[in-house]
Design a protein around this motif. Structure first.
Motif, PDB file in Angstrom:
ATOM      1  N   SER A  82       0.837  -1.208   0.000  1.00  0.00           N
ATOM      2  CA  SER A  82       0.000   0.000   0.000  1.00  0.00           C
ATOM      3  C   SER A  82       0.867   1.251   0.000  1.00  0.00           C
ATOM      4  N   GLU A  83       0.363   2.288  -0.598  1.00  0.00           N
ATOM      5  CA  GLU A  83       1.029   3.596  -0.632  1.00  0.00           C
ATOM      6  C   GLU A  83       0.037   4.623  -0.093  1.00  0.00           C
ATOM      7  N   GLY A  84      -0.060   4.676   1.232  1.00  0.00           N
ATOM      8  CA  GLY A  84      -1.045   5.552   1.850  1.00  0.00           C
ATOM      9  C   GLY A  84      -0.897   7.011   1.483  1.00  0.00           C
ATOM     10  N   GLY A  85       0.322   7.436   1.249  1.00  0.00           N
ATOM     11  CA  GLY A  85       0.542   8.833   0.888  1.00  0.00           C
ATOM     12  C   GLY A  85      -0.026   9.207  -0.464  1.00  0.00           C
ATOM     13  N   HIS A  86      -0.403   8.197  -1.261  1.00  0.00           N
ATOM     14  CA  HIS A  86      -0.898   8.455  -2.614  1.00  0.00           C
ATOM     15  C   HIS A  86      -2.422   8.410  -2.707  1.00  0.00           C
ATOM     16  N   ILE A  87      -3.095   8.223  -1.582  1.00  0.00           N
ATOM     17  CA  ILE A  87      -4.556   8.252  -1.656  1.00  0.00           C
ATOM     18  C   ILE A  87      -5.016   9.628  -2.133  1.00  0.00           C
ATOM     19  N   LEU A  88      -6.085   9.634  -2.908  1.00  0.00           N
ATOM     20  CA  LEU A  88      -6.592  10.885  -3.474  1.00  0.00           C
ATOM     21  C   LEU A  88      -7.670  11.470  -2.568  1.00  0.00           C
ATOM     22  N   LEU A  89      -7.503  12.742  -2.248  1.00  0.00           N
ATOM     23  CA  LEU A  89      -8.444  13.440  -1.380  1.00  0.00           C
ATOM     24  C   LEU A  89      -8.754  14.804  -1.978  1.00  0.00           C
ATOM     25  N   GLU A  90      -9.935  15.301  -1.685  1.00  0.00           N
ATOM     26  CA  GLU A  90     -10.270  16.643  -2.154  1.00  0.00           C
ATOM     27  C   GLU A  90      -9.573  17.680  -1.273  1.00  0.00           C
ATOM     28  N   HIS A  91      -8.847  18.559  -1.918  1.00  0.00           N
ATOM     29  CA  HIS A  91      -8.141  19.620  -1.199  1.00  0.00           C
ATOM     30  C   HIS A  91      -8.161  20.874  -2.065  1.00  0.00           C
ATOM     31  N   LYS A  92      -8.721  21.931  -1.517  1.00  0.00           N
ATOM     32  CA  LYS A  92      -8.839  23.193  -2.243  1.00  0.00           C
ATOM     33  C   LYS A  92      -9.555  23.021  -3.585  1.00  0.00           C
ATOM     34  N   GLY A  93     -10.620  22.231  -3.553  1.00  0.00           N
ATOM     35  CA  GLY A  93     -11.487  22.114  -4.717  1.00  0.00           C
ATOM     36  C   GLY A  93     -11.062  21.137  -5.790  1.00  0.00           C
ATOM     37  N   LYS A  94      -9.994  20.365  -5.544  1.00  0.00           N
ATOM     38  CA  LYS A  94      -9.590  19.372  -6.542  1.00  0.00           C
ATOM     39  C   LYS A  94      -8.981  18.158  -5.855  1.00  0.00           C
ATOM     40  N   LEU A  95      -8.988  17.039  -6.578  1.00  0.00           N
ATOM     41  CA  LEU A  95      -8.404  15.821  -6.039  1.00  0.00           C
ATOM     42  C   LEU A  95      -6.882  15.913  -6.075  1.00  0.00           C
ATOM     43  N   GLN A  96      -6.265  15.613  -4.939  1.00  0.00           N
ATOM     44  CA  GLN A  96      -4.807  15.649  -4.844  1.00  0.00           C
ATOM     45  C   GLN A  96      -4.325  14.450  -4.024  1.00  0.00           C
ATOM     46  N   LYS A  97      -3.096  14.028  -4.293  1.00  0.00           N
ATOM     47  CA  LYS A  97      -2.489  13.028  -3.427  1.00  0.00           C
ATOM     48  C   LYS A  97      -2.343  13.623  -2.029  1.00  0.00           C
ATOM     49  N   TRP A  98      -2.599  12.812  -1.039  1.00  0.00           N
ATOM     50  CA  TRP A  98      -2.507  13.268   0.346  1.00  0.00           C
ATOM     51  C   TRP A  98      -1.143  13.875   0.643  1.00  0.00           C
ATOM     52  N   GLU A  99      -0.064  13.218   0.202  1.00  0.00           N
ATOM     53  CA  GLU A  99       1.268  13.718   0.526  1.00  0.00           C
ATOM     54  C   GLU A  99       1.587  15.028  -0.199  1.00  0.00           C
ATOM     55  N   ASP A 100       0.821  15.338  -1.241  1.00  0.00           N
ATOM     56  CA  ASP A 100       1.072  16.588  -1.963  1.00  0.00           C
ATOM     57  C   ASP A 100       0.626  17.819  -1.181  1.00  0.00           C
ATOM     58  N   PHE A 101      -0.216  17.618  -0.149  1.00  0.00           N
ATOM     59  CA  PHE A 101      -0.600  18.781   0.660  1.00  0.00           C
ATOM     60  C   PHE A 101      -0.387  18.586   2.163  1.00  0.00           C
ATOM     61  N   ALA A 102       0.066  17.388   2.586  1.00  0.00           N
ATOM     62  CA  ALA A 102       0.217  17.155   4.024  1.00  0.00           C
ATOM     63  C   ALA A 102       1.617  16.699   4.435  1.00  0.00           C
ATOM     64  N   SER A 103       2.507  16.494   3.498  1.00  0.00           N
ATOM     65  CA  SER A 103       3.855  16.013   3.821  1.00  0.00           C
ATOM     66  C   SER A 103       4.760  17.159   4.264  1.00  0.00           C
ATOM     67  N   GLY A 104       5.955  16.803   4.700  1.00  0.00           N
ATOM     68  CA  GLY A 104       6.931  17.818   5.068  1.00  0.00           C
ATOM     69  C   GLY A 104       7.282  18.727   3.910  1.00  0.00           C
ATOM     70  N   ARG A 105       7.389  18.145   2.721  1.00  0.00           N
ATOM     71  CA  ARG A 105       7.672  18.949   1.530  1.00  0.00           C
ATOM     72  C   ARG A 105       6.553  19.946   1.286  1.00  0.00           C
ATOM     73  N   ALA A 106       5.303  19.503   1.464  1.00  0.00           N
ATOM     74  CA  ALA A 106       4.155  20.385   1.254  1.00  0.00           C
ATOM     75  C   ALA A 106       4.106  21.490   2.299  1.00  0.00           C
ATOM     76  N   ILE A 107       4.497  21.169   3.524  1.00  0.00           N
ATOM     77  CA  ILE A 107       4.527  22.184   4.586  1.00  0.00           C
ATOM     78  C   ILE A 107       5.502  23.291   4.235  1.00  0.00           C
ATOM     79  N   VAL A 108       6.688  22.918   3.766  1.00  0.00           N
ATOM     80  CA  VAL A 108       7.684  23.921   3.376  1.00  0.00           C
ATOM     81  C   VAL A 108       7.162  24.776   2.231  1.00  0.00           C
ATOM     82  N   LYS A 109       6.536  24.136   1.254  1.00  0.00           N
ATOM     83  CA  LYS A 109       6.017  24.864   0.096  1.00  0.00           C
ATOM     84  C   LYS A 109       4.931  25.847   0.504  1.00  0.00           C
ATOM     85  N   ARG A 110       4.077  25.448   1.444  1.00  0.00           N
ATOM     86  CA  ARG A 110       2.927  26.274   1.816  1.00  0.00           C
ATOM     87  C   ARG A 110       3.295  27.385   2.793  1.00  0.00           C
ATOM     88  N   PHE A 111       4.137  27.050   3.779  1.00  0.00           N
ATOM     89  CA  PHE A 111       4.406  28.006   4.852  1.00  0.00           C
ATOM     90  C   PHE A 111       5.812  28.603   4.802  1.00  0.00           C
TER      91      PHE A 111
END
Length: 272
Positions: free
Chosen positions: A146-175
């Motif tokens: 399983s690749e839990g980080g790749h599950i698709l979730l709605e985020h900001k109006g579109k489907l995205q991989k979970w790790e694309d908005f909740a991972s450490g890399r995403a935190i740096v990009k956002r904040f």
């Protein structure tokens, strides 16, 4: 003695462990981009150990594994594909070799410390997000790939991989900050909500008795655990109870201890 090899996208850790699982020696080196250079570094590390006779070796690789053939099919951040890593490592260490995904092995290591729970969900949140499900102190074959980080979730109006908005890399990009540099509770509340939506999805299908959170972001669990538990409580139903959350007890060495745990359970404890 046992050998553990934790192959990371940027660094590799090689460690010898006693029959009881205590690290005796360890060597760390930057993971070369060329696989042949990587094998040379492994050979050097093993040759430099005071003891290089092993009952078995456990190898952790990021990405997708063909366990039966001993082949690492894809390495994530490394440009290696369809590598016969079990065969190649066996030639170096002259001992049986077992390989698995690094998140599975980290989860195995941490679950071994929580023997009171039958099913443990391990989630590592660092550059990306990795997951492992451990049942009765063994990697659950139903979730082994399983690749839990790749599950698709709605985020900001579109489907995205979970790790694309909740991972450490995403935190740096956002904040614009690494998790280690964030102290503002309001920021952690936002981060918590992003983690909670994916974590709840994992809970619904894995039905764990406990959750262990590892990786660089979760070393700061004390800053957001209250937010996270509150967020998860909003999703809870009688059919999807929220299990207790724990921070990984050995976040830096969890994978290498998992290498040991898998090697020993596969090949048995060495005789004194």
């Amino acid at each position: 003695m046992y050998l553990g090899i934790d192959i990371g996208g940027t660094k590799t850790l090689v460690a010898s462990l006693t029959n009881e699982g205590a690290i005796k020696e360890s060597y760390k080196f930057p993971t070369p981009k060329k696989y042949t250079e990587f094998l040379k570094e492994i050979s050097i590390a093993v040759a430099n150990m005071s003891t290089n006779t092993f009952i078995a070796a456990g190898v952790a690789a990021p990405g997708r594994i063909d366990r039966e053939a001993g082949i690492a099919e894809a390495f994530g951040n490394l440009p290696w594909e369809d590598i016969p890593i079990k065969h190649d490592i066996k030639k170096i260490v002259h001992a049986p070799v077992v390989i698995d995904n690094d998140a599975n092995l980290a989860g195995l290591s941490e679950a071994m410390l929580l023997k009171e729970f039958s099913r443990v969900l391990y989630v590592t949140i660092s550059t990306g997000i990795g997951t492992g499900v451990i049942t009765d102190q063994g990697i659950d074959p139903a979730f082994a790939d399983s690749e839990g980080g790749h599950i698709l979730l709605e985020h900001k109006g579109k489907l995205q991989k979970w790790e694309d908005f909740a991972s450490g890399r995403a935190i740096v990009k956002r904040f614009g900050k690494r998790a280690s540099d964030i102290e503002d509770p309001a920021t952690w509340k936002i981060i918590s909500k992003d983690i909670a939506v994916g974590l709840f999805d994992l809970i619904t299908f894995a039905q764990p008795d406990a959750i262990v959170l590892g990786g660089g972001v979760c070393t700061h669990l004390d800053k957001f655990q209250g937010f996270l538990e509150a967020d998860l409580a909003h999703f809870e139903t009688p059919l999807t109870p929220i299990p207790p959350l724990f921070r990984a007890k050995r976040p830096e060495e969890a994978v290498i201890y998992g290498c040991f745990d898998l090697a020993r359970s596969t090949y048995g404890k060495a005789r004194s």
